[in-house]
Scaffold this motif. Structure first.
Motif: not given
Ligand SMILES: Nc1nc2c(ncn2[C@@H]2O[C@H](COP(=O)(O)OP(=O)(O)O)[C@@H](O)[C@H]2O)c(=O)[nH]1
Ligand SMILES: [Mg+2]
Length: 254
Positions: A111, A142-145, A218, A220-223
């Protein structure tokens, strides 16, 4: 007589303070396998400390092997899952007792972009605590609900109003401390864990008069892997900001 002036330039081009990157882990084997080599290759001059809470997925085993082969990697293994805050406190104590000048703290799950470490260390030249911020110059998550983004955004607004601290992202976990900040805070009196741990450290540094600076990052949500966020962590933060405010009003902040 000839005098030679020797200029030491590090490989990454950073002429930096002795730095420790502290990463707490709980079940992060897939991430840490990529993150550690990434940091080691990009910043050969920094040391890395993993604070693992006996992750059932074998995170510590991987780090232990690496630490035996590479002097720049350290592992602090704790018996059981005890929370993010106490993991960082253990890491900060290690940093202080081993003579580092700067501590970078970051999550293991990508993240926090490891390529930003350089910017944190540059920024630290002008202040005492650099806070990676998702909420200055816009919103960069990025990519968080949307639910989680709203929770984080309003948690930060709430924190700002209750504590009066002029920080837009007080709950973020990508930060860089100068040694003197960690030295002056009573680490044994830090008991909060999740979001409130981040707030508590910022608040105490701010109240002691250190210079705090936010730097855009920035997030980024974890993958890979799963988040350890819980309702309990949110409840803890809701109360903690009031505790901090009241303690500081009555001069009881340790
Ligand atoms: N050592 C340790 N690390 C933890 C603990 N809880 C979370 N972490 C680590 O702290 C970082 C942030 O946690 P994460 O679950 O990603 O929180 P989120 O980003 O808010 O969803 C990750 O590197 C986790 O592995 C804990 O109890 N102990
Ligand atoms: Mg995370």
């Amino acid at each position: 007589m000839l005098f030679y002036s020797v200029k030491v330039i590090s490989i990454s081009g950073l002429n930096i303070m002795k730095t420790l990157v502290i990463i707490p882990t709980y079940n992060e084997i897939h991430n840490i396998r990529k993150l550690l080599p990434h940091i080691m290759n990009s910043y050969p001059e920094v040391d890395i400390l993993i604070v693992d809470d006996n992750s059932p997925d074998g995170t510590a085993g991987y780090v232990k092997n690496l630490s035996e082969m590479n002097q720049k990697v350290y592992l602090l293994q704790r018996e059981k899952k005890m929370g993010l805050g106490t993991a960082y406190v253990a890491g900060f104590k290690f940093m202080l007792s081993n003579g580092y000048e700067a501590a970078v703290q970051m999550d293991a799950d990508f993240s926090h972009d490891p390529m930003e470490i350089q910017k944190f260390l540059e920024k630290l030249k002008e202040c005492d605590l650099v806070i990676g911020s998702r909420y200055i110059n816009g919103v960069r998550v990025i990519n968080w609900p949307i639910r989680r983004l709203l929770l984080s955004y309003f948690a930060n607004l709430y924190t700002r109003v209750v504590t009066g601290m002029p920080i837009k992202d007080g709950t973020g976990g990508f930060k860089c401390f100068r040694r003197k900040v960690l030295q002056s805070i009573n680490l044994d009196a830090i008991h909060s864990n999740g979001y409130s741990f981040q707030i508590e450290m910022n608040f105490k540094a701010w109240k002691k008069g250190f210079k705090l600076a936010e730097m855009p990052i920035t997030f980024v949500d974890r993958i890979q892997g799963t988040s350890k966020m819980s309702k309990k962590i949110v409840r803890e933060a809701v109360l903690m900001v009031w505790k901090l405010r009241l303690k500081s009003i009555f001069g009881l902040l340790d």
